[in-house]
Design a protein around this motif. Structure first.
Motif, PDB file in Angstrom:
ATOM      1  N   SER A 178       0.848  -1.195   0.000  1.00  0.00           N
ATOM      2  CA  SER A 178       0.000   0.000   0.000  1.00  0.00           C
ATOM      3  C   SER A 178       0.879   1.238   0.000  1.00  0.00           C
ATOM      4  CB  SER A 178      -0.899   0.023   1.242  1.00  0.00           C
ATOM      5  OG  SER A 178      -1.531   1.296   1.358  1.00  0.00           O
ATOM      6  N   ASN A 179       0.549   2.188  -0.884  1.00  0.00           N
ATOM      7  CA  ASN A 179       1.225   3.487  -0.839  1.00  0.00           C
ATOM      8  C   ASN A 179       0.204   4.593  -0.580  1.00  0.00           C
ATOM      9  OD1 ASN A 179      -0.111   3.680  -3.239  1.00  0.00           O
ATOM     10  ND2 ASN A 179       1.656   4.220  -4.479  1.00  0.00           N
ATOM     11  N   ALA A 180      -0.843   4.231   0.151  1.00  0.00           N
ATOM     12  CA  ALA A 180      -1.873   5.220   0.494  1.00  0.00           C
ATOM     13  C   ALA A 180      -1.270   6.291   1.397  1.00  0.00           C
ATOM     14  CB  ALA A 180      -3.045   4.543   1.205  1.00  0.00           C
ATOM     15  N   GLY A 181      -1.848   7.462   1.360  1.00  0.00           N
ATOM     16  CA  GLY A 181      -1.385   8.554   2.201  1.00  0.00           C
ATOM     17  C   GLY A 181      -1.989   8.517   3.590  1.00  0.00           C
ATOM     18  N   PHE A 182      -2.640   7.426   3.951  1.00  0.00           N
ATOM     19  CA  PHE A 182      -3.311   7.299   5.242  1.00  0.00           C
ATOM     20  C   PHE A 182      -3.462   5.810   5.551  1.00  0.00           C
ATOM     21  CE2 PHE A 182      -6.064   8.370   1.692  1.00  0.00           C
ATOM     22  CZ  PHE A 182      -6.768   7.180   1.537  1.00  0.00           C
ATOM     23  N   PRO A 183      -3.707   5.429   6.802  1.00  0.00           N
ATOM     24  CA  PRO A 183      -3.876   4.018   7.138  1.00  0.00           C
ATOM     25  C   PRO A 183      -5.109   3.415   6.461  1.00  0.00           C
ATOM     26  CG  PRO A 183      -3.451   5.307   9.105  1.00  0.00           C
ATOM     27  CD  PRO A 183      -3.712   6.284   7.999  1.00  0.00           C
ATOM     28  N   THR A 184      -4.975   2.174   6.028  1.00  0.00           N
ATOM     29  CA  THR A 184      -6.085   1.479   5.372  1.00  0.00           C
ATOM     30  C   THR A 184      -6.344   0.141   6.066  1.00  0.00           C
ATOM     31  OG1 THR A 184      -4.585   0.444   3.766  1.00  0.00           O
ATOM     32  CG2 THR A 184      -5.639   2.524   3.122  1.00  0.00           C
ATOM     33  N   ALA A 185      -7.552  -0.347   5.886  1.00  0.00           N
ATOM     34  CA  ALA A 185      -7.949  -1.660   6.382  1.00  0.00           C
ATOM     35  C   ALA A 185      -8.000  -2.608   5.183  1.00  0.00           C
ATOM     36  CB  ALA A 185      -9.308  -1.582   7.060  1.00  0.00           C
ATOM     37  N   LEU A 186      -7.163  -3.630   5.204  1.00  0.00           N
ATOM     38  CA  LEU A 186      -7.034  -4.579   4.100  1.00  0.00           C
ATOM     39  C   LEU A 186      -7.831  -5.841   4.404  1.00  0.00           C
ATOM     40  CD1 LEU A 186      -5.437  -5.304   1.436  1.00  0.00           C
ATOM     41  CD2 LEU A 186      -3.789  -6.426   2.962  1.00  0.00           C
ATOM     42  N   LYS A 187      -8.558  -6.318   3.393  1.00  0.00           N
ATOM     43  CA  LYS A 187      -9.298  -7.581   3.522  1.00  0.00           C
ATOM     44  C   LYS A 187      -9.023  -8.465   2.309  1.00  0.00           C
ATOM     45  CE  LYS A 187     -13.178  -6.495   6.538  1.00  0.00           C
ATOM     46  NZ  LYS A 187     -14.632  -6.710   6.700  1.00  0.00           N
ATOM     47  N   LEU A 188      -9.237  -9.754   2.496  1.00  0.00           N
ATOM     48  CA  LEU A 188      -9.037 -10.754   1.447  1.00  0.00           C
ATOM     49  C   LEU A 188     -10.339 -11.504   1.225  1.00  0.00           C
ATOM     50  CD1 LEU A 188      -7.428 -12.765  -0.389  1.00  0.00           C
ATOM     51  CD2 LEU A 188      -6.767 -13.947   1.727  1.00  0.00           C
ATOM     52  N   TYR A 189     -10.693 -11.672  -0.050  1.00  0.00           N
ATOM     53  CA  TYR A 189     -11.867 -12.484  -0.381  1.00  0.00           C
ATOM     54  C   TYR A 189     -11.651 -13.166  -1.723  1.00  0.00           C
ATOM     55  CZ  TYR A 189     -13.206  -8.130  -2.819  1.00  0.00           C
ATOM     56  OH  TYR A 189     -13.232  -7.005  -3.608  1.00  0.00           O
ATOM     57  N   GLY A 190     -12.559 -14.074  -2.055  1.00  0.00           N
ATOM     58  CA  GLY A 190     -12.442 -14.837  -3.292  1.00  0.00           C
ATOM     59  C   GLY A 190     -13.481 -14.426  -4.305  1.00  0.00           C
ATOM     60  N   THR A 246      -4.290  -3.900   9.156  1.00  0.00           N
ATOM     61  CA  THR A 246      -3.953  -2.494   8.949  1.00  0.00           C
ATOM     62  C   THR A 246      -2.675  -2.354   8.135  1.00  0.00           C
ATOM     63  OG1 THR A 246      -4.999  -1.840  11.020  1.00  0.00           O
ATOM     64  CG2 THR A 246      -3.391  -0.315  10.098  1.00  0.00           C
ATOM     65  N   LEU A 247      -2.749  -1.528   7.096  1.00  0.00           N
ATOM     66  CA  LEU A 247      -1.563  -1.115   6.345  1.00  0.00           C
ATOM     67  C   LEU A 247      -1.384   0.377   6.605  1.00  0.00           C
ATOM     68  CD1 LEU A 247      -2.000  -2.984   2.945  1.00  0.00           C
ATOM     69  CD2 LEU A 247      -0.212  -3.355   4.639  1.00  0.00           C
ATOM     70  N   ALA A 248      -0.203   0.754   7.029  1.00  0.00           N
ATOM     71  CA  ALA A 248       0.019   2.146   7.432  1.00  0.00           C
ATOM     72  C   ALA A 248       0.038   3.111   6.257  1.00  0.00           C
ATOM     73  CB  ALA A 248       1.328   2.257   8.210  1.00  0.00           C
ATOM     74  N   GLY A 249       0.359   2.644   5.051  1.00  0.00           N
ATOM     75  CA  GLY A 249       0.465   3.555   3.909  1.00  0.00           C
ATOM     76  C   GLY A 249       1.850   4.150   3.838  1.00  0.00           C
ATOM     77  N   LYS A 250       1.950   5.366   3.289  1.00  0.00           N
ATOM     78  CA  LYS A 250       3.262   5.979   3.075  1.00  0.00           C
ATOM     79  C   LYS A 250       3.969   6.208   4.401  1.00  0.00           C
ATOM     80  CE  LYS A 250       2.133   8.154  -1.274  1.00  0.00           C
ATOM     81  NZ  LYS A 250       1.889   9.367  -2.003  1.00  0.00           N
ATOM     82  N   PRO A 251       5.250   5.869   4.494  1.00  0.00           N
ATOM     83  CA  PRO A 251       6.032   5.236   3.440  1.00  0.00           C
ATOM     84  C   PRO A 251       5.503   3.836   3.160  1.00  0.00           C
ATOM     85  CG  PRO A 251       7.263   5.232   5.491  1.00  0.00           C
ATOM     86  CD  PRO A 251       6.015   6.033   5.726  1.00  0.00           C
ATOM     87  N   LEU A 252       5.811   3.319   1.979  1.00  0.00           N
ATOM     88  CA  LEU A 252       5.261   2.058   1.490  1.00  0.00           C
ATOM     89  C   LEU A 252       5.230   1.001   2.583  1.00  0.00           C
ATOM     90  CD1 LEU A 252       4.332   0.680  -1.195  1.00  0.00           C
ATOM     91  CD2 LEU A 252       6.648  -0.208  -1.368  1.00  0.00           C
TER      92      LEU A 252
END
Length: 195
Positions: free
Chosen positions: A80-92, A152-158
């Motif tokens: 993730s290179n978002a400029g803010f924290p994101t919530a990541l999920k996985l599905y099929g 949670t993915l923190a975003g930038k920095p990558l």
């Protein structure tokens, strides 16, 4: 020819003009308050962006000629290179699901750090995300709302998370599962702004 009204006008006109002029001066003097200003310039607003990518350009699995008891695993890293924290999920996602054959393929999905597409060297598992059959995964986790996670993915920095997906073809797969292929299965990772 003398114009007497001009004399009268010349004598009468200065009085009203004088009163008007003095009124303007008085009004200006009474509104002469102290004043000052301070400004904060250069204000701008820029919207953020949410970018998500993986390090693979090929499918994680293309398994041919499976026999009961066969196993395999592969890793992938989601970035993730978002400029803010994101919530990541996985599905099929798969068209024309289900099919009976997928219930004989067991999946074990772990989330962690390290590893890369096609190479699980250096992968460290933090937790198990799923342990069941391919059929169950595709039936239960079909969109962001029902997906596994969130992580949670923190975003930038990558920032990134690694995933290891291990499979096993059930030793109890019946004869009817010979020469059968699954429908195409897509593993989808979706990130949304953490709220």
């Amino acid at each position: 020819m003398a114009r007497p009204w001009l004399n009268v006008l010349a004598q009468v006109l200065p009085v009203p003009l004088g009163l008007l002029f003095s009124g303007v001066l008085v009004w200006g003097a009474t509104n002469a308050d102290w004043s000052d200003t301070s400004s904060n310039s250069g204000n701008t607003w820029t919207s953020g962006s949410l970018g998500l990518a993986n390090d693979s350009t090929v499918p994680m699995f293309r398994v041919d000629n499976m026999r009961p008891g066969d196993t395999g695993a592969n890793c992938i890293r989601i970035k993730s290179n978002a400029g803010f924290p994101t919530a990541l999920k996985l599905y099929g996602n798969s068209p024309n699901w289900p099919s009976n054959f997928q219930s004989f393929i067991n999946l074990h999905i772990e989330v962690g750090s390290g590893g890369a597409s096609g190479n699980c060297k250096g992968f460290t598992a933090h937790r198990t995300a799923f342990n069941g059959t391919l059929d169950e995964f595709m039936a239960l986790y079909t969109d962001y709302r029902t997906g596994l996670g969130p992580w949670t993915l923190a975003g930038k920095p990558l920032s990134s998370l690694g995933f290891r997906v291990a499979w096993k073809f059930s030793p109890s797969a019946p004869n009817g599962s010979q020469s059968v292929a699954t429908n195409e299965a897509a593993f989808t990772w979706e990130a949304r702004e953490q709220g």
